[in-house]
Design an enzyme around this catalytic site. Structure first.
Site, PDB file in Angstrom:
ATOM      1  N   MET A  22       0.837  -1.174   0.000  1.00  0.00           N
ATOM      2  CA  MET A  22       0.000   0.000   0.000  1.00  0.00           C
ATOM      3  C   MET A  22       0.890   1.249   0.000  1.00  0.00           C
ATOM      4  SD  MET A  22      -3.520  -1.031   1.655  1.00  0.00           S
ATOM      5  CE  MET A  22      -4.135  -2.701   1.453  1.00  0.00           C
ATOM      6  N   CYS A  23       0.599   2.257   0.783  1.00  0.00           N
ATOM      7  CA  CYS A  23       1.272   3.547   0.646  1.00  0.00           C
ATOM      8  C   CYS A  23       1.501   4.175   2.019  1.00  0.00           C
ATOM      9  CB  CYS A  23       0.433   4.503  -0.210  1.00  0.00           C
ATOM     10  SG  CYS A  23      -0.154   3.801  -1.780  1.00  0.00           S
TER      11      CYS A  23
END
Length: 274
Positions: A1-2
């Site tokens: 993800m981030c």
């Protein structure tokens, strides 16, 4: 993800948060501690407002943030009272500039950590629900950008929290029709030039990490000998996917299924109930 961060306060150089802290966002791009992946090297972006608000500027790139010399130069030269920054770990869509966060529409910025599970199967229905006048502004292929334009469709400009709740409800309803369980995982940063919202929610009730900095006055009182903290102006708030350092008491987790609002002279937390 981030991983991402958002800042609201008196104007500071972008490098103050992107590079200088012990566990800065650039450090997190290689050594994330709380993310789904350790490395977030599939692009980056930063969006910032001038002191008069208005439409924000964007700088985005497809390479790893830790190696981008232009980002380093810009961060040392640009000061802003409100900015959002993001380092990307793709969940399956292409590594291209139009897929890098933040996304912009008018004076609004939007960034996201998470995903819509089963997005490929639902993409057509979700995208067709976007207001026809907004559809041409979708430049990339990510679920995050579709979420942004759905929120705009559902009234983000007039009622931001209600619009994001409606967006989430629509995504979850569409997922049920496709037999997709636990479809949504999200932390969001959203800004309009003067206000900053942060959202933490997931369909399974186990969202990705999100923190907000402690009230500046309380921090100064807690650490009177810390010169850097003494320079922080009242009202300053930083929202982060993971803390930028180990200072005890400096970071508070944003509760599950909640949102935060930071605006001049005010900060609050509320329940987020799609």
């Amino acid at each position: 993800m981030c991983r991402w961060l958002a800042y609201s306060g008196s104007p500071i150089l972008l490098e103050e948060l992107l590079y200088r802290p012990e566990h800065s966002l650039i450090d997190q791009s290689r050594h994330s501690r709380l993310g789904a992946e350790t490395t977030n090297g599939d692009g980056f972006g930063v969006g910032w407002y001038g002191t008069d608000g208005g439409s924000p500027a964007l700088f985005r790139g497809i390479g790893p943030a830790w190696g981008d010399e232009n980002l380093r130069e810009l961060a040392g030269a640009v000061a802003s009272p409100l900015f959002l920054a993001h380092i990307r770990a793709s969940t399956g869509t292409a590594v291209q500039q139009s897929n890098c966060h933040p996304f912009r529409y008018g004076n609004w910025l939007w960034l996201h950590n998470g995903l819509i599970r089963g997005f490929a199967a639902m993409k057509r229905e979700l995208t067709l629900a976007v207001d026809p006048g907004l559809y041409p502004h979708i430049g990339g292929s990510t679920d995050s950008e579709v979420m942004f334009h759905l929120a705009l469709t559902f009234g983000l400009v007039e009622q931001p929290v209600c619009a994001v709740e409606r967006m989430v409800s629509f995504v979850e309803e569409t997922a049920r029709e496709h037999g997709v369980q636990r479809p949504l995982q999200m932390t969001l940063g959203v800004a309009d030039g003067t206000r900053l919202w942060a959202f933490r929610y997931s369909s399974e009730g186990n969202s990705r990490s999100l923190y907000v900095s402690t009230d500046a006055a309380a921090l100064r009182a807690l650490y009177p000998e810390n010169e850097r903290l003494q320079r922080i102006a009242d009202g300053t708030r930083i929202v982060v996917s993971e803390p930028l350092g180990e200072l005890v008491g400096a970071w508070q987790p944003i509760p599950e299924s909640s949102y935060g609002l930071v605006e001049p002279g005010n900060a609050m937390l509320g329940d987020f109930k799609p």
